[in-house]
Scaffold this active site. Structure first.
Site, PDB file in Angstrom:
ATOM      1  N   TYR A   1       1.044  -1.060   0.041  1.00 53.76           N
ATOM      2  CA  TYR A   1       0.203  -0.008   0.080  1.00 53.76           C
ATOM      3  C   TYR A   1       0.756   1.363   0.001  1.00 53.76           C
ATOM      4  CZ  TYR A   1      -4.407   2.567   0.748  1.00 53.76           C
ATOM      5  OH  TYR A   1      -5.585   3.219   0.501  1.00 53.76           O
TER       6      TYR A   1
ATOM      7  N   SER B   1       2.369  -3.661   9.751  1.00 54.27           N
ATOM      8  CA  SER B   1       2.630  -2.367   8.620  1.00 54.27           C
ATOM      9  C   SER B   1       1.838  -1.391   8.884  1.00 54.27           C
ATOM     10  CB  SER B   1       1.866  -2.886   7.276  1.00 54.27           C
ATOM     11  OG  SER B   1       1.961  -2.002   6.470  1.00 54.27           O
TER      12      SER B   1
ATOM     13  N   HIS C   1       5.864  -4.257 -12.627  1.00 56.35           N
ATOM     14  CA  HIS C   1       7.165  -4.150 -13.258  1.00 56.35           C
ATOM     15  C   HIS C   1       7.592  -5.778 -13.419  1.00 56.35           C
ATOM     16  CE1 HIS C   1      11.156  -3.220 -13.941  1.00 56.35           C
ATOM     17  NE2 HIS C   1      11.730  -3.215 -12.905  1.00 56.35           N
TER      18      HIS C   1
END
Length: 337
Positions: free
Chosen positions: A26, A52, A109
């Protein structure tokens, strides 16, 4: 044969109906993908590691958050948006054991797939949707009813629906509003790494700082050097972004344009291009990837040292003072300096 570009009329969001999409991470891209998909009507959840700091933020923005492992188990489509160097270990631990036949594994990616760090099972789709812009731009353009162009690539089509699903995803994050260019994992990875290293980050930063050094070493005030070699780069790049090199040259003075033509080739010489070709070769044969992964395997001491050294450059010191003069840049700063 030139690659195809897809637009909104080529994408069907209904391909994601009944599918749960998990966004793993995130950060810059993660928050943009998750929020854009949610507002496009897609069933989206977020996967993070326990503890997190992004967990509460995602929840406060109306998203359901789970551990990466739980999210992968619940989802039909899993988009991995954490740092390249962390993906393989996380995939092995949290994603791979929870993949079901017909799931789709997605990336923004191609690094880990192209260099064999992640090898998905044959029964899942493997696709890429890569916005050609930072996450905050993916988000802001979406909110304005526009989009950031994306690349789309299919590495593995287990279901026969991988491209249709990926295009639906690109539509959901707003990319199809601008255009989605078909490519491959290899092409995206190699050109992206080359662009970052030789031009966008490595090349441009080194060029700006070298100019700053030449002026200050010649006795000019560091503030003048910062304005002329660093600050004004944005003005030039914005003109190129909007209207190409022709538009930029139309907008600057004739003096600047003349200096452009006679001086550019003295800075970027055949020797420079030779070095660029070596950079590309190291990317193509895996040398760079091997070095970067090896560096991270031992805790990234060299990387950390280079980062510390870069922060000590005089242009960084004077830049933090100069930027305090920018009344327009006090909001949404990435770092407080």
């Amino acid at each position: 044969m030139s690659a195809r570009i897809y637009y909104q009329e080529d994408c069907n969001l209904s391909m994601l109906e009944g599918k749960k999409v998990a966004i793993i991470g995130y950060g810059s891209q993660g928050h943009a993908h998750a929020l854009n998909l949610k507002e496009s009507g897609v069933d989206v959840i977020v996967g993070l590691y326990q503890g997190s700091k992004s967990w509460a933020k995602a929840e406060s923005q109306g998203l359901k958050v789970y551990t990466a492992s739980e999210a992968a188990k619940l989802a039909d489509i899993i988009m991995i948006l954490i740092n390249d160097e962390k993906q393989a270990a996380m995939y092995k631990k949290d994603i791979e054991p929870n993949l079901k036949e017909g799931d789709m594994l997605m990336f923004a990616h191609g690094f880990c797939i192209h260099y064999g760090q992640i090898v998905p099972p044959s029964y899942v789709d493997v696709a890429m949707v890569a916005p050609k812009g930072p996450g905050h731009t993916v988000r802001s353009e979406y909110l304005e009813g526009k989009g950031v162009p994306c690349l789309v690539a299919i590495q593995q089509d287990a279901t026969g629906k991988a491209l249709d699903r990926a295009l639906a995803y690109a539509l959901g994050i707003g990319g199809a509003r601008a255009g989605v260019l078909e490519t491959t994992f290899r092409v995206e990875t190699e050109t992206d790494l080359f662009g970052e290293q030789a031009v966008l980050c490595g090349g441009v930063c080194a060029l700006m700082q070298a100019g700053f050094e030449v002026l200050t070493e010649a006795g000019y005030d560091a503030r003048n050097a910062y304005f002329e070699c660093i600050h004004e780069m944005k003005l030039i790049v914005d003109l190129i972004y909007q209207s190409g090199f022709e538009g930029m040259r139309y907008s600057v003075s004739n003096t600047a344009e003349y200096g452009d033509y006679i001086t550019g080739p003295k800075i970027i010489t055949e020797e420079t291009k030779k070095n660029m070709r070596k950079i590309l070769s190291d990317i193509q044969d895996g040398t760079f990837a091997k070095d970067w992964l090896s560096e991270n395997a031992v805790g990234a001491p060299k990387f950390s040292a280079m980062r510390k050294l870069a922060l000590e450059h005089p242009s960084e010191q004077i830049g933090s003072e100069i930027r305090k003069l920018y009344s327009w840049s006090t909001e949404d700063k990435l770092i407080n300096n």
